[in-house]
Scaffold this active site. Sequence first.
Site, PDB file in Angstrom:
ATOM      1  CB  ALA C 238      -0.941  -0.021   1.184  1.00 56.58           C
ATOM      2  CG  HIS C 239      -1.220   5.010   0.489  1.00 55.60           C
ATOM      3  ND1 HIS C 239      -1.969   6.149   0.500  1.00 55.60           N
ATOM      4  CD2 HIS C 239      -1.730   4.212   1.448  1.00 55.60           C
ATOM      5  CE1 HIS C 239      -2.893   6.038   1.422  1.00 55.60           C
ATOM      6  NE2 HIS C 239      -2.783   4.890   2.013  1.00 55.60           N
ATOM      7  N   GLY C 240       2.934   4.494   0.712  1.00 54.05           N
ATOM      8  CA  GLY C 240       3.825   4.964   1.762  1.00 54.05           C
ATOM      9  C   GLY C 240       4.558   3.865   2.510  1.00 54.05           C
TER      10      GLY C 240
END
Lengths: 346, 346, 346
Positions: C238-240
């Site tokens: 996922a993001h980050g």
Amino acid sequence: MRDEYRLGDLAARFGGRVVGDPECKIRGVATLEEAGPEDLAFLTNPRYRDAAEATRAGAVLAAAGTRLPGRNVLEVPEPYAALAEILELFHPPPSRRPGVSPLAFLGERVGLGDDVQVGPFAVLGDSVRLGHRATIGAGAVLGEGADVGDDTWIHPRAVLYPGTKVGARCVIHAGVVLGGDGFGFATSKGRHRKVPQLGRVVIEDDVEIGANSAVDRGTLGDTVVGRGTKIDDLVMVAHGVRIGPDGLMAGQSGIAGSTRVGRGVTFAGQSGAAGHLAIGDGAVVAAKSAVFADLPAGSFVAGIPAVAHMSWKRAQAVLRALPELRARVRALEARLAALERQEKGD
Amino acid sequence: MRDEYRLGDLAARFGGRVVGDPECKIRGVATLEEAGPEDLAFLTNPRYRDAAEATRAGAVLAAAGTRLPGRNVLEVPEPYAALAEILELFHPPPSRRPGVSPLAFLGERVGLGDDVQVGPFAVLGDSVRLGHRATIGAGAVLGEGADVGDDTWIHPRAVLYPGTKVGARCVIHAGVVLGGDGFGFATSKGRHRKVPQLGRVVIEDDVEIGANSAVDRGTLGDTVVGRGTKIDDLVMVAHGVRIGPDGLMAGQSGIAGSTRVGRGVTFAGQSGAAGHLAIGDGAVVAAKSAVFADLPAGSFVAGIPAVAHMSWKRAQAVLRALPELRARVRALEARLAALERQEKGD
Amino acid sequence: MRDEYRLGDLAARFGGRVVGDPECKIRGVATLEEAGPEDLAFLTNPRYRDAAEATRAGAVLAAAGTRLPGRNVLEVPEPYAALAEILELFHPPPSRRPGVSPLAFLGERVGLGDDVQVGPFAVLGDSVRLGHRATIGAGAVLGEGADVGDDTWIHPRAVLYPGTKVGARCVIHAGVVLGGDGFGFATSKGRHRKVPQLGRVVIEDDVEIGANSAVDRGTLGDTVVGRGTKIDDLVMVAHGVRIGPDGLMAGQSGIAGSTRVGRGVTFAGQSGAAGHLAIGDGAVVAAKSAVFADLPAGSFVAGIPAVAHMSWKRAQAVLRALPELRARVRALEARLAALERQEKGD
């Protein structure tokens, strides 16, 4: 104009029996909620009994013995199987348009059967072979030497890596990847070195594979999906797995490397099996469960790790009863202490 | 050159309040770790308090009442919502390039709205309809009769099977497959026969669907994703599922066939629900959990099978205490045996 | 004609020792089941001992000390690593065909290294840069400004969103999506508003990512997959998220937003981690487990929520013993009641 059938004729055709009016005219099939007076609706799951009682359908397809007072019922021994046949009668499969799109790319020595259909931007690498009436969707990519059987349908944007073999009458949905490298790395001093993956993926006849699923090629031997096995969306089959015929793998399930799966095995949704296992014929793995050990034929297992379904049910019940068990132990301790004091006082 | 804003002006614009210097100049937005003296950073999760104290950012966007001594703080009631707006201010969406690539393939009777953008190697089947300002990425495939609403963005290589309907202002990410056949097979004597899947997929307005997710078409009725629902990557929505408006489905979650999901329901990562269930409005399913029974509105559930979150927490605590409980039972047995011997000896 | 090697020469080449006949001629590598008298088979998992005893292989590659009476054994310290090298010797990687297909689409200012290979219907957006000997498969889409390192292989139909950076010697399999928007929405009054996702995806050198996996771009900072990390099929990052070097993520595992993963961390199949966590170097997460809290370096955890593997094993054992514990409590209650009656009767 759609075809029209007498309910009695449908009964005769599909080995069923009419309870109600055999003259009722049927022009289509619809859900219980959406059906109108010229539609046949179907009741294959008892959860929908209320909807069946409220439906506006002209008739309801149901198992023998289903009582729906005041309704025309088409009773059949296996309603879901009959539904499959009736749907094919009312909704013949979309007509194919044989021909190779001028916008497809074909490599050298490509072998094309009769009446194949190849969509725009599809890629057929060198030495690809397509059986008769094979259909290759737009943007699908078939690597060098891939082999597709008669009447098989490869949907748009599926990818077959070089050497992949798909049998006859298969359905490979959009986004499926067959033959990607297995996850094989030799770890030495904390670094992972790729082990070349040289086997193939072999999909036998009459297999269906759902959208965006992935089957990896074996390290040396082949990864095999057996005849008639049906695989849902987002499923992963790892390198060297062999799945027997007539299996079912529901959505987001997965099997790790080298596991051998027998005939007619069911993996329910989001379930999985570890690698290097042997799973016997007819085993059923419940949803969200994980198999970490060999399973004998006919097993029905659940849980993480998966155990016999009965044991899992019992463990769930005991788990729910735990707070009460703890209270009973506390009560015992108090009563025993009282008794001990009394005994001392004697 | 980037735009420059006074911190005080940003506060006025977004309904906030400056603690510190309203004259502070802001030219960009960055993470707490990467921000410099002309950047606004943001603190929306208390876990990052230390980073907020150490940041080099010119100012920090945070909830009202956040104390960051010596820092310029832009206090707002809903920092994450304000962040969304501020990011749009500093980073307007990439400019579109309306036009149909000469390398795209368009079938017959395709209807194009104003200012549509269609990338190279995209395929628009017969009778496809695109709304105004719709964007179709490179290599996307839209089957016959697919319908895409105004301002919707279909990213590269997404596939819409024939008849799929996507509303306005939707974002469909790369690799998504909408409208693949549902996993419907009638099993008779161990063989699985395909049940034709004739329903559609209907995606309502303002829906986002993440990379490589799959939504299957219904058997007869439609599979529906409600207005404003947001779906993450690698999610599966099976045939005949109906999801209400304003829901959330995090990564790798899935819903089995025919389940009805209410308004504003959240599925956390890797969670799932079995088929033919009814899940009430506002229910929340914790990560890695599996719903096997109907859920009333407002439920918050966890576990496999999912139970009320409080019960799950309690069961986890009791589980941890089990070895101790066993020891207490053993102690009771010893004490009781001693008492019994004594009693006998009396 | 395939090359032929003396078993003794292979031993010298790979730092091993022959037990048996060093003159034995080897012309290929095969599985224990499929090998013939001129093949080398391999035994890296003790489960396959029976197959090793029954094999027709000319010789067996195995760990030092493996006893296979009557067989030629090539003993090496790390058989799986040696297998990787031997497979490369017998099966050199498929020859590349440098050149840009006239059917590919290249935007403006594309920078191409020496001897790149770009397949038909691949799309290279404006300002894309390819390193030397980079290979871009058919139908792959590289968004504006994407950057691909030397000797990296992007397989057919992978998608790199704009700005994605992939290092040198990476393998990105078919259907992978790098750089899709992170799942970031600000919820206000029950509606979800998109938070623009402006970071990039950065894949460092020597990373492999399996079919149909997805790595999302960060909200502001980058999502990073560290050097040498290997990711299997259908994995979500996922993001980050930041993953350190030399990690392993097996099939269908996933990591939620902003979690930091150390060096050499292993996620087994279908496991996951919640967001905003810190996972220490060398941690191992067992299959089907879910990490809901920070993990110190060197952890080995299992379960949902994941706990130390030993605790998980113990809890499983106690769980199995629960019905018996309940029976013991029942017996205690009966005995105590008898004692109490007796006491009263005294």
